[in-house]
Write a protein that holds these residues in place. Structure first.
Motif, short mmCIF file in Angstrom:
data_model
loop_
_atom_site.label_atom_id
_atom_site.label_comp_id
_atom_site.label_asym_id
_atom_site.label_seq_id
_atom_site.Cartn_x
_atom_site.Cartn_y
_atom_site.Cartn_z
N PHE A 111 0.83 -1.20 0.00
CA PHE A 111 0.00 0.00 0.00
C PHE A 111 0.87 1.25 0.00
O PHE A 111 0.63 2.19 -0.77
CB PHE A 111 -0.92 -0.03 1.22
N ARG A 112 1.90 1.28 0.83
CA ARG A 112 2.82 2.42 0.88
C ARG A 112 3.51 2.62 -0.46
O ARG A 112 3.64 3.76 -0.95
CB ARG A 112 3.88 2.20 1.96
N ALA A 113 3.96 1.53 -1.06
CA ALA A 113 4.63 1.65 -2.37
C ALA A 113 3.68 2.21 -3.42
O ALA A 113 4.08 3.02 -4.26
CB ALA A 113 5.16 0.28 -2.80
N ASP A 114 2.41 1.79 -3.37
CA ASP A 114 1.41 2.33 -4.29
C ASP A 114 1.26 3.82 -4.11
O ASP A 114 1.16 4.58 -5.08
CB ASP A 114 0.06 1.65 -4.06
N LEU A 115 1.22 4.28 -2.85
CA LEU A 115 1.03 5.70 -2.58
C LEU A 115 2.19 6.52 -3.16
O LEU A 115 1.99 7.55 -3.80
CB LEU A 115 0.91 5.95 -1.07
N VAL A 116 3.41 6.07 -2.90
CA VAL A 116 4.59 6.78 -3.42
C VAL A 116 4.53 6.85 -4.93
O VAL A 116 4.79 7.89 -5.55
CB VAL A 116 5.88 6.10 -2.94
N SER A 117 4.17 5.73 -5.57
CA SER A 117 4.10 5.69 -7.03
C SER A 117 3.02 6.63 -7.56
O SER A 117 3.26 7.43 -8.46
CB SER A 117 3.83 4.26 -7.49
N GLU A 118 1.83 6.54 -6.99
CA GLU A 118 0.70 7.33 -7.46
C GLU A 118 0.99 8.82 -7.39
O GLU A 118 0.71 9.57 -8.34
CB GLU A 118 -0.55 7.02 -6.63
N PHE A 119 1.55 9.27 -6.28
CA PHE A 119 1.70 10.70 -6.07
C PHE A 119 3.02 11.25 -6.60
O PHE A 119 3.37 12.40 -6.34
CB PHE A 119 1.49 11.04 -4.60
N ASN A 120 3.74 10.41 -7.34
CA ASN A 120 4.92 10.88 -8.06
C ASN A 120 4.75 10.69 -9.57
O ASN A 120 5.72 10.61 -10.31
CB ASN A 120 6.17 10.17 -7.56
N GLY A 121 3.49 10.61 -9.99
CA GLY A 121 3.20 10.61 -11.42
C GLY A 121 3.27 9.27 -12.10
O GLY A 121 3.27 9.20 -13.33
N HIS A 122 3.32 8.17 -11.31
CA HIS A 122 3.42 6.83 -11.90
C HIS A 122 2.18 6.03 -11.49
O HIS A 122 2.01 5.68 -10.33
CB HIS A 122 4.69 6.13 -11.43
N HIS A 123 1.34 5.74 -12.44
CA HIS A 123 0.10 5.02 -12.16
C HIS A 123 0.40 3.64 -11.58
O HIS A 123 1.25 2.91 -12.09
CB HIS A 123 -0.75 4.87 -13.41
N SER A 124 -0.28 3.30 -10.50
CA SER A 124 -0.13 1.99 -9.87
C SER A 124 -1.40 1.19 -10.12
O SER A 124 -2.43 1.43 -9.49
CB SER A 124 0.12 2.14 -8.36
N PRO A 125 -1.37 0.20 -11.03
CA PRO A 125 -2.60 -0.50 -11.42
C PRO A 125 -3.23 -1.31 -10.30
O PRO A 125 -4.42 -1.62 -10.36
CB PRO A 125 -2.13 -1.41 -12.56
#
Length: 324
Positions: free
Chosen positions: A284-298
């Protein structure tokens, strides 16, 4: 730096801490929610509606932070949150100079605990304190050099808006903006910052007002404005978080809850459930970092749903949920 003249470093630090605080509340509220055995109870539905909105608030805070080109990473922002004693990140529930209200709110909500646990009196009191509204006095906000000196989230966000207004020329629209929740809000479809400068500041103000009016801020009225009400799957949509938590606190009969031990025997179902939650929270944390740095997390949606199941799995196996 004068308290009345912000620089961009100070504002960005405030915005990082805003995200941290919203992020901290999500597991805290989810843990208590999934301790409730009856998911059809009003207490469960009230907590669920609040937890959903905390995810929205985290998204809105991240969008504002990104508009000011704030670093959002796994170390400074999305580290595994700590739940210790009565320590709520960046807030002090105190009387005196740090509190503008006529009395210390912690006197009305005690004992309180900031540790992960079931829906009980200490957790409910902590939730009420976290969402304790700042009275709209019409005075300029108290601005702090130390971002841990605010007595309420409302006071904190008033200061953020003040600083953002001074630095509005640095707002950049469409910078790593995320929108997962607009479909749940017919009156609030624009949940991102798309404009630069002063026009962008009007959008910043709207996003911050959504956070505070839903539950964490200035008590302008006793109801959430219609624009900021969930129109898809909410519960008691006109009530803010503070009122919802007080409604839970005032229940004559609270729902039956699971109990759990902090350290179940190694190899037990409880210990395995705790490890599953720890691993799921890492994803979940990794998804958050990805999402809010412009990288879609499917897998963001499925992982969010699995996180709730992992909390429930701990409770059902007699283990107190833990994230690390």
């Amino acid at each position: 730096m004068s308290a009345l003249h912000w620089d961009i470093t100070h504002l960005r630090q405030h915005l990082q801490y805003a995200i941290q605080l919203e992020y901290w509340t999500v597991p805290f509220y989810m843990c208590a929610m999934y301790s409730i055995k009856d998911p059809t109870s009003d207490a469960f539905k009230l907590l669920q509606s609040i937890a959903h909105q905390e995810m929205l608030h985290m998204q809105l805070a991240c969008n504002v932070a990104n508009a000011f080109d704030t670093e959002i990473d796994e170390v400074q922002v999305f580290a595994t949150p700590a739940y210790v004693g009565t320590q709520v990140p960046h807030l002090q529930f105190t009387d005196g100079e740090l509190n503008r209200d006529p009395f210390d709110p912690s006197l009305s909500y005690r004992p309180y605990s900031a540790e992960l646990g079931p829906l009980d009196e200490p957790r409910i009191n902590a939730m009420c304190l976290i969402e304790y509204p700042e009275i709209d006095s019409g005075e300029p906000p108290q601005l702090k050099e130390n971002v841990s000196e605010y007595s309420s989230i409302g006071q904190f966000y008033q200061a953020v808006l003040f600083g953002a207004g001074q630095l509005a020329d640095q707002i950049r629209g469409n910078l790593n903006q995320v929108d997962h929740f607009s479909r749940f809000y017919q009156g609030f479809p624009d949940q991102t910052i798309t404009l630069d400068g002063r026009p962008g500041y009007a959008q910043v103000t709207r996003l911050v007002n959504a956070i505070t009016d839903q539950g964490e801020g200035v008590r302008r009225s006793n109801e959430v404005p219609p624009d900021y009400r969930n129109t898809a799957d909410g519960f008691n949509n006109s009530q803010d978080h503070f009122d919802k938590f007080n409604l839970i606190k005032s229940l004559t009969q609270r729902p039956e809850c699971y109990s759990g031990v902090a350290n179940p025997p190694p190899g037990s179902e409880g210990a395995r459930a705790q490890q599953i939650l720890i691993e799921q929270f890492k994803r979940f944390r990794a998804d958050l970092v990805s999402e809010f740095n412009g990288h879609h997390s499917p897998n963001f949606g499925p992982n969010m749903a699995s996180l709730g199941g992992a909390f429930l799995n701990c409770w059902k196996n007699g283990a107190l949920p833990r994230l690390a």
